[in-house]
Design an enzyme around this catalytic site. Sequence first.
Site, PDB file in Angstrom:
ATOM      1  N   GLU A 150      17.738 -17.029  -8.815  1.00  0.00           N
ATOM      2  CA  GLU A 150      17.222 -15.703  -9.136  1.00  0.00           C
ATOM      3  C   GLU A 150      16.574 -15.697 -10.526  1.00  0.00           C
ATOM      4  O   GLU A 150      15.514 -15.096 -10.723  1.00  0.00           O
ATOM      5  CB  GLU A 150      18.355 -14.666  -9.036  1.00  0.00           C
ATOM      6  N   ASN A 160      -1.451   2.396   5.689  1.00  0.00           N
ATOM      7  CA  ASN A 160      -0.537   1.397   5.139  1.00  0.00           C
ATOM      8  C   ASN A 160      -0.043   0.570   6.310  1.00  0.00           C
ATOM      9  O   ASN A 160       0.457   1.125   7.280  1.00  0.00           O
ATOM     10  CB  ASN A 160       0.637   2.106   4.436  1.00  0.00           C
ATOM     11  N   GLY A 161      -0.207  -0.757   6.235  1.00  0.00           N
ATOM     12  CA  GLY A 161       0.260  -1.608   7.328  1.00  0.00           C
ATOM     13  C   GLY A 161      -0.813  -2.597   7.719  1.00  0.00           C
ATOM     14  O   GLY A 161      -1.745  -2.860   6.955  1.00  0.00           O
ATOM     15  N   ARG A 205       3.728  -0.209  -4.913  1.00  0.00           N
ATOM     16  CA  ARG A 205       3.499  -0.751  -3.568  1.00  0.00           C
ATOM     17  C   ARG A 205       2.176  -1.507  -3.466  1.00  0.00           C
ATOM     18  O   ARG A 205       1.857  -2.079  -2.421  1.00  0.00           O
ATOM     19  CB  ARG A 205       3.478   0.390  -2.543  1.00  0.00           C
ATOM     20  N   LYS A 245      12.733 -14.628 -11.175  1.00  0.00           N
ATOM     21  CA  LYS A 245      12.427 -13.519 -12.091  1.00  0.00           C
ATOM     22  C   LYS A 245      11.397 -13.958 -13.110  1.00  0.00           C
ATOM     23  O   LYS A 245      10.433 -13.265 -13.381  1.00  0.00           O
ATOM     24  CB  LYS A 245      13.733 -13.110 -12.788  1.00  0.00           C
ATOM     25  N   HIS A 268      17.675 -37.206  -8.545  1.00  0.00           N
ATOM     26  CA  HIS A 268      17.161 -37.726  -7.273  1.00  0.00           C
ATOM     27  C   HIS A 268      15.654 -37.499  -7.149  1.00  0.00           C
ATOM     28  O   HIS A 268      15.119 -37.484  -6.047  1.00  0.00           O
ATOM     29  CB  HIS A 268      17.933 -37.106  -6.107  1.00  0.00           C
ATOM     30  N   LYS A 292       5.872  -4.048  -4.325  1.00  0.00           N
ATOM     31  CA  LYS A 292       7.320  -3.841  -4.280  1.00  0.00           C
ATOM     32  C   LYS A 292       7.872  -3.916  -2.862  1.00  0.00           C
ATOM     33  O   LYS A 292       8.943  -4.445  -2.639  1.00  0.00           O
ATOM     34  CB  LYS A 292       7.623  -2.477  -4.896  1.00  0.00           C
ATOM     35  N   CYS A 316       0.836  -1.193   0.000  1.00  0.00           N
ATOM     36  CA  CYS A 316       0.000   0.000   0.000  1.00  0.00           C
ATOM     37  C   CYS A 316       0.875   1.250   0.000  1.00  0.00           C
ATOM     38  O   CYS A 316       1.954   1.276   0.585  1.00  0.00           O
ATOM     39  CB  CYS A 316      -0.943   0.092   1.198  1.00  0.00           C
ATOM     40  N   GLU A 367       7.777 -14.699 -11.520  1.00  0.00           N
ATOM     41  CA  GLU A 367       7.003 -13.591 -10.967  1.00  0.00           C
ATOM     42  C   GLU A 367       6.399 -12.688 -12.039  1.00  0.00           C
ATOM     43  O   GLU A 367       5.363 -12.082 -11.809  1.00  0.00           O
ATOM     44  CB  GLU A 367       7.810 -12.770  -9.949  1.00  0.00           C
ATOM     45  N   TRP A 414      -2.732  -2.748  -1.650  1.00  0.00           N
ATOM     46  CA  TRP A 414      -2.352  -4.145  -1.841  1.00  0.00           C
ATOM     47  C   TRP A 414      -3.122  -4.897  -0.759  1.00  0.00           C
ATOM     48  O   TRP A 414      -2.806  -4.790   0.414  1.00  0.00           O
ATOM     49  CB  TRP A 414      -0.846  -4.327  -1.674  1.00  0.00           C
TER      50      TRP A 414
HETATM   51  C1  F6R Z   1      11.571 -10.070  -6.583  1.00  0.00           C
HETATM   52  C2  F6R Z   1      11.695  -9.122  -5.493  1.00  0.00           C
HETATM   53  C3  F6R Z   1      11.422  -9.612  -4.114  1.00  0.00           C
HETATM   54  C4  F6R Z   1      12.247  -8.806  -3.087  1.00  0.00           C
HETATM   55  C5  F6R Z   1      11.830  -9.189  -1.667  1.00  0.00           C
HETATM   56  C6  F6R Z   1      12.643  -8.466  -0.629  1.00  0.00           C
HETATM   57  O1  F6R Z   1      11.910  -9.492  -7.799  1.00  0.00           O
HETATM   58  O2  F6R Z   1      11.973  -7.968  -5.690  1.00  0.00           O
HETATM   59  O3  F6R Z   1      11.645 -10.968  -3.995  1.00  0.00           O
HETATM   60  O4  F6R Z   1      13.594  -9.058  -3.295  1.00  0.00           O
HETATM   61  O5  F6R Z   1      10.474  -8.900  -1.488  1.00  0.00           O
HETATM   62  O6  F6R Z   1      12.501  -7.089  -0.743  1.00  0.00           O
HETATM   63  P1  F6R Z   1      13.556  -6.099  -0.144  1.00  0.00           P
HETATM   64  O7  F6R Z   1      14.812  -6.254  -0.913  1.00  0.00           O
HETATM   65  O8  F6R Z   1      12.944  -4.738  -0.320  1.00  0.00           O
HETATM   66  O9  F6R Z   1      13.739  -6.470   1.294  1.00  0.00           O
END
Ligand code: F6R
Length: 608
Positions: free
Chosen positions: A481, A100-101, A27, A485, A504, A603, A2, A488, A75
Amino acid sequence: MCGIVGYVGPKDCSEVLVSALRKLEYRGYDSAGIAVFEDGNIRIAKEKGRLDDLVAKMQTEGTPKGHIGVGHTRWATHGVPSAKNSHPHAGGEKVTLVHNGIIENYKELKEQLEAQGRSFVSETDTEVVAQLLDSNYEGDPIEAIAKTLSQVEGSFALGILFADREGELYAVRRESPLIVGVGEDETFIASDVPAIIKYTSQYYLLEHDEVAVLSENGVKFCTLEGEKIEKELKVADWDQEAAEKGGYEHYMLKEIHEQPTAVKTTITPRISNGLPNLEECSITPEKLSEIKQIYVVACGTAMHAGMVGKYVIEKLARVPVHVDIASEFRYREPLINKDDLVIIISQSGETADSLAAMRLAKQMGANTLAIVNAKGSSIAREADMLIYTHAGPEIAVASTKAYMVQISVMYLLGFELAHAKGRIDDETCRRLTSVLSGVPAVIEETIERVDAQCNEGANKLLEAESLLYIGRGLDYALSMEGSLKLKEISYIHSESYAAGELKHGTISLITDGMPVIAVATQNALYDKTVSNIKEVKARGAMVILVCDDDAQVGEDVADFVIRVPRIEEILMPMVAAVPLQLLAYYTSVHRGNDVDKPRNLAKSVTVE
Ligand code: F6R
């Protein structure tokens, strides 16, 4: 999770709120709303969906007109995305707010309020705070806020309008971030700096349980007891252009292209006389030489950066490194000793689990080092030692440049630790540091070289229901990673596997045409990975191989080969990450997805 904004000033408030919310949509983006004082009344407009859906609704139903208001992009946590669950929420006649929270004890509070005869229109925890504040308000906003905060548990940032205080906007926070921006004749609140950077670069960081009162006379801060607080004005070094798309179709692509600069800006100030130097971050060689064990604790992509760090540090410095998912670490009673180093990696610096994990480590007496991108964030402020990454604002939900700078710091740390422990000599440390300094140019070359090829390669993944990433050693760490990527933003199921582990169990998943993306950049492991590739190919897999210029690739090994420039082997993840990012990007684009705002994600994950 949010985004909230607020505005007090001469401009058209709705316009400012919508423009600020655009910068916070990363967010959360399942509904949006604003509340503005219009002719003495608070007028609310809200809608399910993106901010554009709210704008469209206001175009047909009318936009609130005024100069003071709050806004929100959601969110969903409590209650489905819907117009009625979106913010702002009115708590009755007296109070309207955005939040927010998470309010943890909202159920108990809701029951108490219902027993007093109040009824609720939404399923949200936010409406509970709004109604509680409304019931506590008897003409003194600070008193009502203080009483309400003594009753609620959880994390929150609130932007509040009191119906009988037309000239004022109140803000308060606990755990969730909130800044107060100050422009000429105007003031703002926002969850993050990019929201207001178009209007001002000057801002205050609101601390826990501090109240900000914004009016046409500027901003005043006080404690919950009403005592005045003087705060330090900060100046953001992110400019507006850095927070915009700059001609790229998506923020993600822009951010991939920004990686060379981000890495250069992050590492250059930390190298002196050809050697890593982290003293400015309170990390001295003496301190490093005493470290016996390291924990890297983080979430998602940041945790994957920790995985690369583990391989590098263990190989060069011979110090054991445990990589933990923050949400697991905080509840599993970790075995931390006083002389352990706990490294928290976070782009936002606000991730709830990472913050809690860091607090736990501190309580247990460990030294904490935060590697954080967002200046002044909670993790940055509370860590014992701090290395800022200088990636600038990362807007795309899928992290790219933040990952790259996080890894670059892990390398610097690994080199310095190995040097401090006497595991590598001066000459080796200088050589590795010099190769790292040259990495930005190699990343640039790689982007140019593989971009079209990744676009083409992505077409081979579009119809897949599921796919695998495989690699060994550092290539495995990187595959994790790559796989995250892809899944998501493309919504294709994908897993990363240590190549040697396939037989395995997992190899039974391979069917005709199933894509397997293999990463093979480590010489000593190359032949072994190739054997694993052949095993999946023999069972019908369609293999995309990411390898370097020196790799000898037999004709029968892969269906599609993406070659990247070869540099010092240990640093290859920084180069090989590029095609993995671009493959994910183009797959998402070709599938018609919203690349920068993938479904269900946000984010900054400020809830557990
Ligand atoms: C994926 C992504 C998330 C963040 C995770 C941690 O692309 O960005 O997996 O890496 O939510 O976020 P931060 O780095 O802000 O603690």
